[in-house]
Design an enzyme around this catalytic site. Sequence first.
Site, PDB file in Angstrom:
ATOM      1  N   ASP A  86      14.731  -7.733 -25.910  1.00 51.69           N
ATOM      2  CA  ASP A  86      15.173  -8.081 -24.564  1.00 51.69           C
ATOM      3  C   ASP A  86      15.952  -6.942 -23.917  1.00 51.69           C
ATOM      4  OD1 ASP A  86      15.352  -9.752 -22.410  1.00 51.69           O
ATOM      5  OD2 ASP A  86      16.496 -11.313 -23.430  1.00 51.69           O
ATOM      6  N   TRP A 128      17.838  -2.065 -18.871  1.00 56.44           N
ATOM      7  CA  TRP A 128      18.100  -0.706 -19.348  1.00 56.44           C
ATOM      8  C   TRP A 128      17.641   0.328 -18.312  1.00 56.44           C
ATOM      9  CZ3 TRP A 128      14.939   3.476 -20.297  1.00 56.44           C
ATOM     10  CH2 TRP A 128      15.454   4.502 -21.082  1.00 56.44           C
ATOM     11  N   SER A 181       5.879 -13.389 -24.119  1.00 59.25           N
ATOM     12  CA  SER A 181       5.804 -14.826 -24.336  1.00 59.25           C
ATOM     13  C   SER A 181       4.726 -15.449 -23.453  1.00 59.25           C
ATOM     14  CB  SER A 181       7.154 -15.479 -24.023  1.00 59.25           C
ATOM     15  OG  SER A 181       7.354 -15.576 -22.624  1.00 59.25           O
ATOM     16  N   ASN A 225       5.702 -15.342 -19.896  1.00 62.89           N
ATOM     17  CA  ASN A 225       5.826 -14.064 -19.191  1.00 62.89           C
ATOM     18  C   ASN A 225       4.695 -13.801 -18.203  1.00 62.89           C
ATOM     19  OD1 ASN A 225       7.307 -12.251 -21.998  1.00 62.89           O
ATOM     20  ND2 ASN A 225       8.297 -13.324 -20.304  1.00 62.89           N
ATOM     21  N   TRP A 226       3.646 -14.615 -18.222  1.00 60.18           N
ATOM     22  CA  TRP A 226       2.588 -14.477 -17.213  1.00 60.18           C
ATOM     23  C   TRP A 226       3.119 -14.760 -15.812  1.00 60.18           C
ATOM     24  CZ3 TRP A 226      -1.582 -12.115 -18.917  1.00 60.18           C
ATOM     25  CH2 TRP A 226      -1.956 -12.244 -20.258  1.00 60.18           C
ATOM     26  N   GLU A 266      19.329 -16.619 -40.137  1.00 58.98           N
ATOM     27  CA  GLU A 266      20.584 -16.148 -39.570  1.00 58.98           C
ATOM     28  C   GLU A 266      20.279 -15.557 -38.199  1.00 58.98           C
ATOM     29  OE1 GLU A 266      23.735 -16.335 -41.051  1.00 58.98           O
ATOM     30  OE2 GLU A 266      22.648 -17.627 -42.463  1.00 58.98           O
TER      31      GLU A 266
END
Length: 251
Positions: A27, A32, A72, A75-76, A207
């Site tokens: 992500d 960024w 994912s 995301n389309w 975890e």
Amino acid sequence: MFKLFKKKQVATADSAKVPQHVAFICDGNRRWAEMRGLPPLMGHQAGISNFENLVDWFMKRGVTTITFFVFSSENWNRSQDEVDFLMDLFYTELQKNMQHALEKNIRYRIIGSRDRLPEKLAKLCDELEETSAENTGGTVAFALNYGGQQEIVDAVNAAIANGEPVTKETFETYLDTGDLLPIDLMVRTSNECRISNFLLWKLAYAELLFLPEHWPDLVKNEKLWQGVLDAFSKRNRRFGGGKKANYTGKK
């Protein structure tokens, strides 16, 4: 949030407590880029540029399976320009992975539905899996057009169609990810503290580690990679039980 990388933390990961399966939710690519005044799509380019080195580093330290959530099923809904850019980027990366699989004896898996992928990309996914199927040096999985809930629904329907009752173990064989190890450690970057419909079955006892760094910062930074292993080595995994040394049976 778990505070990972304070300077006073100098211990290294206990070799007996290295996660066998590490899963990354990659992500923060666009954030960024925007922080650096770059076009958002350049963040995706930066985020995918060092996969092979990261894989090699973790596998040299005992990790045997690494999964990356790269696109994912939701995301389309992004812009067509971004989706097209990503599909081309994935195609280019998988071509590189073909060579990586041959050189390092690594098996590649692409999990998720192929039905909406461009035809040439879907074919390359099949080719990469078939070419590397017998490799024994470790497993890399890309979650591409993947959704955890849909994977479970598809597995339920397949089990119903088979007409036999299932156990936890036999149900897993119907999952697209059934051949992958359970996830020991899931890492998500960019200060996002969600699992976002990612590998729901395999995350049962994982975890979870949420990092402030954006993915393009993590993918190229060996100090952060070591920090990930160090953090895992300090976790006390009880799988629903208690510490053997002092467990009293009381809550």
